[in-house]
Design a protein around this motif. Structure first.
Motif, PDB file in Angstrom:
ATOM      1  N   THR A 244       0.841  -1.201   0.000  1.00  0.00           N
ATOM      2  CA  THR A 244       0.000   0.000   0.000  1.00  0.00           C
ATOM      3  C   THR A 244       0.875   1.250   0.000  1.00  0.00           C
ATOM      4  OG1 THR A 244      -0.092  -0.326   2.350  1.00  0.00           O
ATOM      5  CG2 THR A 244      -2.044  -0.948   1.090  1.00  0.00           C
ATOM      6  N   SER A 245       0.459   2.223  -0.743  1.00  0.00           N
ATOM      7  CA  SER A 245       1.187   3.488  -0.760  1.00  0.00           C
ATOM      8  C   SER A 245       0.409   4.468   0.111  1.00  0.00           C
ATOM      9  CB  SER A 245       1.309   4.010  -2.185  1.00  0.00           C
ATOM     10  OG  SER A 245       0.048   4.403  -2.645  1.00  0.00           O
ATOM     11  N   LEU A 248      -3.271   6.002  -1.621  1.00  0.00           N
ATOM     12  CA  LEU A 248      -4.135   5.020  -2.282  1.00  0.00           C
ATOM     13  C   LEU A 248      -5.342   5.674  -2.941  1.00  0.00           C
ATOM     14  CD1 LEU A 248      -4.566   1.704  -0.319  1.00  0.00           C
ATOM     15  CD2 LEU A 248      -3.859   2.084  -2.674  1.00  0.00           C
ATOM     16  N   ARG A 249      -5.801   6.768  -2.335  1.00  0.00           N
ATOM     17  CA  ARG A 249      -7.009   7.411  -2.805  1.00  0.00           C
ATOM     18  C   ARG A 249      -6.842   7.917  -4.245  1.00  0.00           C
ATOM     19  NH1 ARG A 249      -9.411  12.173  -1.312  1.00  0.00           N
ATOM     20  NH2 ARG A 249      -7.403  12.842  -0.530  1.00  0.00           N
ATOM     21  N   ARG A 251      -4.223   6.911  -6.229  1.00  0.00           N
ATOM     22  CA  ARG A 251      -3.394   6.011  -7.034  1.00  0.00           C
ATOM     23  C   ARG A 251      -4.128   5.447  -8.253  1.00  0.00           C
ATOM     24  NH1 ARG A 251      -0.457   0.809  -4.462  1.00  0.00           N
ATOM     25  NH2 ARG A 251      -2.355  -0.287  -5.057  1.00  0.00           N
ATOM     26  N   ASP A 252      -5.354   4.999  -8.024  1.00  0.00           N
ATOM     27  CA  ASP A 252      -6.090   4.392  -9.140  1.00  0.00           C
ATOM     28  C   ASP A 252      -6.319   5.382 -10.267  1.00  0.00           C
ATOM     29  OD1 ASP A 252      -6.066   2.110  -7.750  1.00  0.00           O
ATOM     30  OD2 ASP A 252      -8.175   2.171  -7.119  1.00  0.00           O
TER      31      ASP A 252
END
Ligand SMILES: O=C(O)CCC(=O)C(=O)O
Ligand SMILES: [Fe+2]
Length: 497
Positions: A244-245, A248-249, A251-252
């Protein structure tokens, strides 16, 4: 191995006498030449046996061989300081894994030298390289080990699987240039599976390792014990999920925008997005207006085509080259290197080259802003190598202690960024919340406002430089500050503007 020998010869060719090289290769190649029937000749058989028994031995232990090895080593030592360091090698491995993730590339394809993504069960080529360079079992071992050392078992499992498969394919043959062996790869792979909770597979792999005694045996026993416990001890493996980075919010969205150009509205969908020949009412641009493309209204982002000439771009790159250093980011009050920005950069003052001043003038004409230092920062030239990137960030300061305020000319009100090169694949500039990305357009420049007219940061300007898949990306940033624009950019108390 041949390639190893040739590589080393490449940089010591000037110092190793040809005669010795010729002698060694003659002794080597002639051995395998000639038809097998020649062995029936007792003279041939005798000379071959003599060569194998004593001539090779004499050459290998001769003073001549020793001198040549010494020359080889001293030429290596001369070059050593300029050769890549461990950090560079690990960085390159991390770069490969970054490309794998951001562009959803299949490891099995990468290993074959192809850049493919699986879409609807079918692999599609993202990019077709002119020459495809397959990786060896040892190459994959190195990438896997870098992941393993970071406790990133999601990547280590994939790369070590390939490593084991390739090492097995070559019959586990060992080469002096190799970093690891089939056993090393199996051992790391077993432990990676163990850490992700797949104990039975870890056990199977470890049982394969019957040749090397102690450590592996110890692992086999450990895995057997864990499996035999009833009910089984739950190992808190993190499964085969990507590490997890922090972001994450976003990242996609970031990855989707890097892979595609996002959902940029078309002209017919939004007639307020347009292209024109732009002079900004400036006499200096009257004879040669700039082709302007309005990409987005909120935030306001425009692209100016053919902003710079080839010669000017070359001047800037050449002048910046000697001063390039690993890029830094704001870290509290200081600046530091960070994994989320991988590139090299250099600052160019107006005095560095006449082209720098010419660009300042052109930026000023186009934007109508005052870009003289300290109202504009010096030109920051940035070079991204393969896998180089800049994850989602703001250009303006978001904390009062930011080094951006060191110039005492307020925050960065606008960004003017010039694309000094093209790239073959990847490297888009992605606007995360605005949901679009701009492919690298060589010689064009992109402009946007970072702050609202009331001086507040515009959160919609969150943007990123996607990893470079193929190519050498160069950009130049001109950051323009709030002060000095009093007569050039209207202020407003309206937070919407
Ligand atoms: O390289 C890019 O496309 C973006 C660079 C960037 O955002 C920056 O340097 O601040
Ligand atoms: Fe930026």
């Amino acid at each position: 191995k041949k390639t190893f020998f040739n590589d080393f010869l490449l940089f010591s060719m000037t110092t190793i006498p040809n005669s010795f090289y010729a002698k060694v290769s003659d002794l080597h190649t002639e051995l395998y030449k000639g038809p097998a029937t020649a062995m029936a000749n007792p003279l041939v058989a005798f000379t071959l046996i003599k060569r194998l028994h004593s001539e090779w031995l004499n050459v290998v232990y001769s003073n001549e061989a020793l001198e040549n090895t010494q020359v080889l080593r001293s030429s290596y030592e001369e070059e050593e300081a300029d050769l890549p360091k461990l950090e560079d090698l690990q960085g390159a491995a991390k770069g490969l894994m970054r490309l794998q993730d951001v562009y959803a590339l299949q490891v099995a394809s990468l290993v074959r030298g192809c850049f493919q993504r699986v879409t609807k069960g079918k692999p599609i080529d993202i990019y077709l390289p002119a020459v495809s360079v397959p990786l060896s079992g040892d190459d994959c071992f190195l990438v896997g080990k870098v992941a393993y050392e970071q406790e990133d078992y999601y990547h280590s499992v994939q790369w070590l699987e390939e490593s084991v498969r390739l090492f097995r394919g070559t019959g586990g043959e060992w080469s002096p240039e190799n970093e690891g062996t089939l056993e090393d790869a199996l051992d790391h792979l077993a432990f990676s599976h163990f850490k992700t909770g797949n104990i039975s597979y870890a056990l199977t792999l470890s049982q394969d390792l019957h040749c090397n005694k102690k450590m592996k045996k110890h692992n086999v026993e450990k895995y057997e014990k864990l499996l035999g416990t009833s009910p089984p001890i739950s190992i808190r493996g993190n499964g085969l999920r990507r590490p997890t980075s922090n972001n994450l919010r976003t990242r996609d969205t970031y990855e989707r925008l890097c892979q595609t150009q996002g959902s940029q509205p078309m002209l017919f969908e939004n007639p307020r997005l347009f292209c024109d020949y732009f002079t900004n009412g400036n006499p200096g641009l009257l004879l040669l207006p700039v082709r302007r493309e309005v990409l987005s209204l909120r935030p306001y982002v425009v692209l100016y085509h053919s902003f710079i000439t080839d010669t000017e771009a070359e001047d800037i790159k050449r002048t910046a080259q000697p001063g390039l250093k690993r890029s830094v980011v704001a870290a509290g009050e200081k600046q530091a290197t960070a994994e989320y920005r991988i590139s090299k950069s250099a600052w160019l003052k107006g005095s560095a080259h006449p082209t720098v001043g010419k660009l300042d003038q052109r930026i000023s004409m186009l934007t109508g802003l005052n870009v003289k230092h300290p109202y504009g920062e010096y030109l920051q030239v940035v070079n991204y190598g393969i896998g180089g990137h800049y994850e989602p960030h703001f250009d303006h300061a978001t904390s009062p202690s930011s080094p951006v305020f060191k110039l005492k000319t307020g925050n960065r009100v606008a960004t003017f960024m010039i694309y000094l090169s093209s790239v073959e694949a990847g490297g888009c500039t992605a606007f995360i919340y605005a949901n679009f990305s701009v492919p690298v357009v060589e010689k064009a420049a992109i402009f946007w406002w970072n702050l609202h007219r009331n001086g507040q940061g515009d959160a919609d300007t969150l943007h990123a430089g996607c990893p470079v898949l193929i190519g050498d990306k160069w950009v130049a940033n001109k950051w323009i500050h709030e002060h000095g624009q009093e007569f050039h950019h209207r202020c407003s108390l309206n937070p919407e503007e």
